[in-house]
Design a protein around this motif. Structure first.
Motif, mmCIF file in Angstrom:
data_model
loop_
_atom_site.group_PDB
_atom_site.id
_atom_site.type_symbol
_atom_site.label_atom_id
_atom_site.label_comp_id
_atom_site.label_asym_id
_atom_site.label_seq_id
_atom_site.Cartn_x
_atom_site.Cartn_y
_atom_site.Cartn_z
ATOM 1 N N TRP A 188 0.833 -1.203 0.000
ATOM 2 C CA TRP A 188 0.000 0.000 0.000
ATOM 3 C C TRP A 188 0.871 1.257 0.000
ATOM 4 O O TRP A 188 0.605 2.198 -0.749
ATOM 5 N N LEU A 189 1.913 1.282 0.838
ATOM 6 C CA LEU A 189 2.801 2.446 0.895
ATOM 7 C C LEU A 189 3.467 2.701 -0.451
ATOM 8 O O LEU A 189 3.545 3.844 -0.909
ATOM 9 N N GLY A 190 3.943 1.649 -1.082
ATOM 10 C CA GLY A 190 4.568 1.791 -2.398
ATOM 11 C C GLY A 190 3.615 2.358 -3.426
ATOM 12 O O GLY A 190 3.945 3.287 -4.168
ATOM 13 N N ILE A 191 2.408 1.822 -3.454
ATOM 14 C CA ILE A 191 1.398 2.303 -4.403
ATOM 15 C C ILE A 191 1.037 3.747 -4.105
ATOM 16 O O ILE A 191 0.932 4.577 -5.015
ATOM 17 N N ALA A 192 0.850 4.070 -2.817
ATOM 18 C CA ALA A 192 0.459 5.429 -2.428
ATOM 19 C C ALA A 192 1.520 6.453 -2.820
ATOM 20 O O ALA A 192 1.209 7.497 -3.394
ATOM 21 N N VAL A 193 2.787 6.147 -2.519
ATOM 22 C CA VAL A 193 3.870 7.086 -2.831
ATOM 23 C C VAL A 193 4.030 7.241 -4.342
ATOM 24 O O VAL A 193 4.134 8.355 -4.852
ATOM 25 N N ARG A 194 4.032 6.124 -5.059
ATOM 26 C CA ARG A 194 4.180 6.210 -6.527
ATOM 27 C C ARG A 194 2.988 6.923 -7.166
ATOM 28 O O ARG A 194 3.154 7.706 -8.095
ATOM 29 N N HIS A 195 1.798 6.667 -6.658
ATOM 30 C CA HIS A 195 0.594 7.295 -7.201
ATOM 31 C C HIS A 195 0.623 8.815 -6.997
ATOM 32 O O HIS A 195 0.271 9.576 -7.886
ATOM 33 N N ARG A 196 1.052 9.222 -5.837
ATOM 34 C CA ARG A 196 1.018 10.650 -5.513
ATOM 35 C C ARG A 196 2.232 11.423 -6.020
ATOM 36 O O ARG A 196 2.114 12.569 -6.439
#
Length: 100
Positions: A50-58
């Protein structure tokens, strides 16, 4: 009273990763929000993903060597847990940050 040590996670960007140290209490709350029991291997995997997706998404998929990834991860974590922003959307069995 014993102080909890920071929890380390790896955030992956294409062929490299960045290790970040985060607040363990916020990590446990995020795990609960993601439907996992805190402290388990499954919770760790789900939170890391989730953290990886959140950081890459934002903030984007390509990161320079001096990018403040740890700050970005803390911001995403705080927004998800404290402000309850961008926590959950289920899609194809993977938990994604909400679109902003």
């Amino acid at each position: 009273m014993k102080t909890l040590a920071a929890v380390q996670y790896r955030i992956y960007f294409q062929n490299r990763y960045v290790t970040v140290a985060l607040n363990p209490t916020l990590i446990e709350l995020l795990a609960l929000q993601l439907g996992e029991y805190p402290g388990t291997a499954n919770a760790r995997f789900t939170v890391q993903r989730w953290l990886g997706i959140a950081v890459r998404h934002r903030f984007g998929a390509i990161v320079t060597d001096d990018a403040p990834v740890e700050t970005w991860a803390r911001l995403c974590l705080q927004e998800a847990v404290i402000n309850r922003e961008g926590v959950l959307l289920k899609g194809r069995g993977v938990l994604f940050p909400k679109e902003t």
